[in-house]
Design a protein around this motif. Sequence first.
Motif, PDB file in Angstrom:
ATOM      1  N   LEU A   1      82.789 -28.726  99.109  1.00 19.17           N
ATOM      2  CA  LEU A   1      82.127 -28.710 100.407  1.00 19.17           C
ATOM      3  C   LEU A   1      80.945 -27.734 100.334  1.00 19.17           C
ATOM      4  O   LEU A   1      81.062 -26.565 100.691  1.00 19.17           O
ATOM      5  CB  LEU A   1      83.108 -28.307 101.505  1.00 19.17           C
ATOM      6  CG  LEU A   1      82.690 -28.564 102.954  1.00 19.17           C
ATOM      7  CD1 LEU A   1      82.395 -30.034 103.177  1.00 19.17           C
ATOM      8  CD2 LEU A   1      83.777 -28.091 103.903  1.00 19.17           C
ATOM      9  N   THR A   2      79.817 -28.213  99.864  1.00 20.85           N
ATOM     10  CA  THR A   2      78.618 -27.393  99.723  1.00 20.85           C
ATOM     11  C   THR A   2      78.010 -27.088 101.089  1.00 20.85           C
ATOM     12  O   THR A   2      78.383 -27.688 102.111  1.00 20.85           O
ATOM     13  CB  THR A   2      77.576 -28.111  98.859  1.00 20.85           C
ATOM     14  OG1 THR A   2      77.189 -29.326  99.535  1.00 20.85           O
ATOM     15  CG2 THR A   2      78.153 -28.468  97.492  1.00 20.85           C
ATOM     16  N   ASN A   3      77.059 -26.176 101.128  1.00 22.49           N
ATOM     17  CA  ASN A   3      76.387 -25.850 102.390  1.00 22.49           C
ATOM     18  C   ASN A   3      75.691 -27.075 102.972  1.00 22.49           C
ATOM     19  O   ASN A   3      75.682 -27.274 104.191  1.00 22.49           O
ATOM     20  CB  ASN A   3      75.376 -24.724 102.170  1.00 22.49           C
ATOM     21  CG  ASN A   3      76.042 -23.380 101.954  1.00 22.49           C
ATOM     22  OD1 ASN A   3      77.170 -23.166 102.402  1.00 22.49           O
ATOM     23  ND2 ASN A   3      75.361 -22.471 101.270  1.00 22.49           N
TER      24      ASN A   3
ATOM     25  N   HIS B   1      75.662 -31.349 107.215  1.00 23.52           N
ATOM     26  CA  HIS B   1      75.579 -32.767 107.574  1.00 23.52           C
ATOM     27  C   HIS B   1      76.958 -33.424 107.614  1.00 23.52           C
ATOM     28  O   HIS B   1      77.083 -34.618 107.388  1.00 23.52           O
ATOM     29  CB  HIS B   1      74.674 -33.492 106.577  1.00 23.52           C
ATOM     30  CG  HIS B   1      73.272 -32.956 106.557  1.00 23.52           C
ATOM     31  ND1 HIS B   1      72.360 -33.237 107.544  1.00 23.52           N
ATOM     32  CD2 HIS B   1      72.652 -32.122 105.686  1.00 23.52           C
ATOM     33  CE1 HIS B   1      71.216 -32.616 107.285  1.00 23.52           C
ATOM     34  NE2 HIS B   1      71.369 -31.932 106.161  1.00 23.52           N
ATOM     35  N   PHE B   2      77.958 -32.617 107.942  1.00 23.17           N
ATOM     36  CA  PHE B   2      79.351 -33.070 107.897  1.00 23.17           C
ATOM     37  C   PHE B   2      79.588 -34.301 108.762  1.00 23.17           C
ATOM     38  O   PHE B   2      80.198 -35.282 108.333  1.00 23.17           O
ATOM     39  CB  PHE B   2      80.273 -31.931 108.359  1.00 23.17           C
ATOM     40  CG  PHE B   2      81.715 -32.160 108.067  1.00 23.17           C
ATOM     41  CD1 PHE B   2      82.285 -31.687 106.901  1.00 23.17           C
ATOM     42  CD2 PHE B   2      82.523 -32.838 108.965  1.00 23.17           C
ATOM     43  CE1 PHE B   2      83.635 -31.893 106.621  1.00 23.17           C
ATOM     44  CE2 PHE B   2      83.861 -33.055 108.700  1.00 23.17           C
ATOM     45  CZ  PHE B   2      84.413 -32.585 107.522  1.00 23.17           C
TER      46      PHE B   2
END
Length: 210
Positions: free
Chosen positions: A122-124, A129-130
């Motif tokens: 789970l990158t920044n 943009h989750f």
Amino acid sequence: MARLSREFYNRDTLTAACELLGKYVVRRLEGELLAGRIVETEAYIGRCDKACHAYNYRRTKRTETLFAQPGTSYIYLIYGMYHCLNFVTEPEGEPAAVLLRGIEPAAGEKTMARLRYGDKPLTNYRKKHFADGPGKVCQALGLTRMQNGLDLTGEELFLCESLKEIGLEAREPVRERVRTGPRIGIDYAEEAKDFPWRFWLEKEEDDAAV
């Protein structure tokens, strides 16, 4: 368990679309509650809106759910791969709904991340943009056409004012304001493409960064 009543949906669609901002959409998936805070919506009104699937009361197998009682889920597939969640509004027989365009994950984040990204980290960028699009929202909540037509006052999918009402903790609120503008991706809809029927929350500190 507290949730929005059918009366909330049984009224003007534009009002509902605006007042849904800040509410929580909750999905019960295999016994776990997944929840997201609503931050972006769009209104669609069949009697006058060429962007609505049921414009001019067009009734088909696909649009039948739009004519259901208010407080019903309308989920359809676009581009053969993305699902979109809508909440049916106004009296039964009047085709109108609010499209859920964006949420902030609020409960069950680990499961939602797995549904969105699988085993990918789970990158920044992915956090940012989750769930900032209707297809991403449905993916994060595990929603497909199988949930089309659900009663939003039931147990599987519902909305509520706060997470405390369902026994969950909520983040500290931030100062926000409601913004409005044209809807996205409906250039085909002639004059309706310019209707300011998209609503979203904007953090007030964003102004300071401009």
